[in-house]
Design a protein around this motif. Structure first.
Motif, PDB file in Angstrom:
ATOM      1  N   ASP A  87      28.187  51.793  24.932  1.00 24.27           N
ATOM      2  CA  ASP A  87      27.638  51.696  26.285  1.00 24.27           C
ATOM      3  C   ASP A  87      27.769  50.256  26.765  1.00 24.27           C
ATOM      4  O   ASP A  87      27.515  49.314  25.998  1.00 24.27           O
ATOM      5  CB  ASP A  87      26.166  52.124  26.274  1.00 24.27           C
ATOM      6  CG  ASP A  87      25.611  52.355  27.660  1.00 24.27           C
ATOM      7  OD1 ASP A  87      25.918  51.561  28.581  1.00 24.27           O
ATOM      8  OD2 ASP A  87      24.875  53.334  27.837  1.00 24.27           O
ATOM      9  N   PRO A 159      29.438  54.506  29.720  1.00 22.10           N
ATOM     10  CA  PRO A 159      30.119  54.558  28.427  1.00 22.10           C
ATOM     11  C   PRO A 159      31.508  53.927  28.490  1.00 22.10           C
ATOM     12  O   PRO A 159      32.092  53.810  29.565  1.00 22.10           O
ATOM     13  CB  PRO A 159      30.212  56.064  28.138  1.00 22.10           C
ATOM     14  CG  PRO A 159      30.205  56.696  29.476  1.00 22.10           C
ATOM     15  CD  PRO A 159      29.351  55.825  30.351  1.00 22.10           C
ATOM     16  N   CYS A 190      20.839  45.902  23.328  1.00 21.13           N
ATOM     17  CA  CYS A 190      21.115  46.404  24.675  1.00 21.13           C
ATOM     18  C   CYS A 190      20.171  45.760  25.684  1.00 21.13           C
ATOM     19  O   CYS A 190      19.068  45.373  25.345  1.00 21.13           O
ATOM     20  CB  CYS A 190      20.959  47.917  24.736  1.00 21.13           C
ATOM     21  SG  CYS A 190      22.039  48.786  23.577  1.00 21.13           S
TER      22      CYS A 190
END
Length: 191
Positions: A87, A159, A190
């Motif tokens: 991602d 993605p 993230c």
């Protein structure tokens, strides 16, 4: 009447199983023609003069130009080494060694459109000739946030897939194929 219903049910089951397995073989195909090395997947028969039927179907479905078997081999990763989907909100680290090859490239693409996701003003791909090596091993950071040393700068959201193309390689050919390893892909967090 029962015979006709059972016959129709058997035909329906046969069609669902047949089309389902065909779809799986052409999209994922790890059981049929693809080779899985950690998170990386390759189709080693793609460049051969007589590819197996599953590889031929994969080539047709992808409609992409492929390298000949003596020219190189392309590996694609859609997930990290822990199995989580790649991602663009996250940063990743590629560690390890690349199979013996004369030259290799690494790029990030959109898995649907195959558009390159490198940041504007940067190279579309990272090349083996540009890598700073630490103890003769590779360490590459991939993501949208600035990282030290080797950094493949990306842009966008959602993605993505990593594509590593090995040129003039012996990976997955002959005696050394069981020793072939690809770099691990580790998430560094993230945002």
């Amino acid at each position: 009447m029962r015979f006709v219903l059972r016959l129709l049910m058997m035909i329906a089951v046969a069609l669902v199983v047949g089309f389902g397995l065909s779809y799986y073989a052409l999209t994922d195909g790890r059981l049929f023609g693809a080779v899985q090395l950690g998170p990386w997947t390759a189709w080693p028969d793609i460049g051969s003069p007589q590819p197996n039927p599953y590889t031929r179907g994969h080539i047709t479905r992808e409609a992409a130009l492929q390298l000949g078997q003596s020219e190189g081999l392309t590996f694609i990763a859609n997930q990290d080494s822990d199995g989580a989907a790649l991602d663009l909100r996250c940063s990743y680290r590629l560690d390890g060694r690349v199979p013996v090859s004369t030259f290799w490239t690494l790029e990030a693409i959109d898995p649907v459109t195959w558009a390159n996701l490198s940041a504007p003003g940067t190279d579309a791909a990272m090349r083996s000739s540009e890598i700073v090596r630490v103890d003769n091993a590779m360490l590459i950071h991939v993501g949208t946030r600035l990282r030290p040393l080797n950094w493949l700068e990306l842009t966008g959201t959602g993605p993505f897939s990593l594509v590593m193309t090995l040129y003039d390689t012996t990976a997955l050919l002959g005696f050394s194929s069981s020793d072939t390893v690809m770099p691990s892909i580790t998430s560094e967090g993230c945002s």
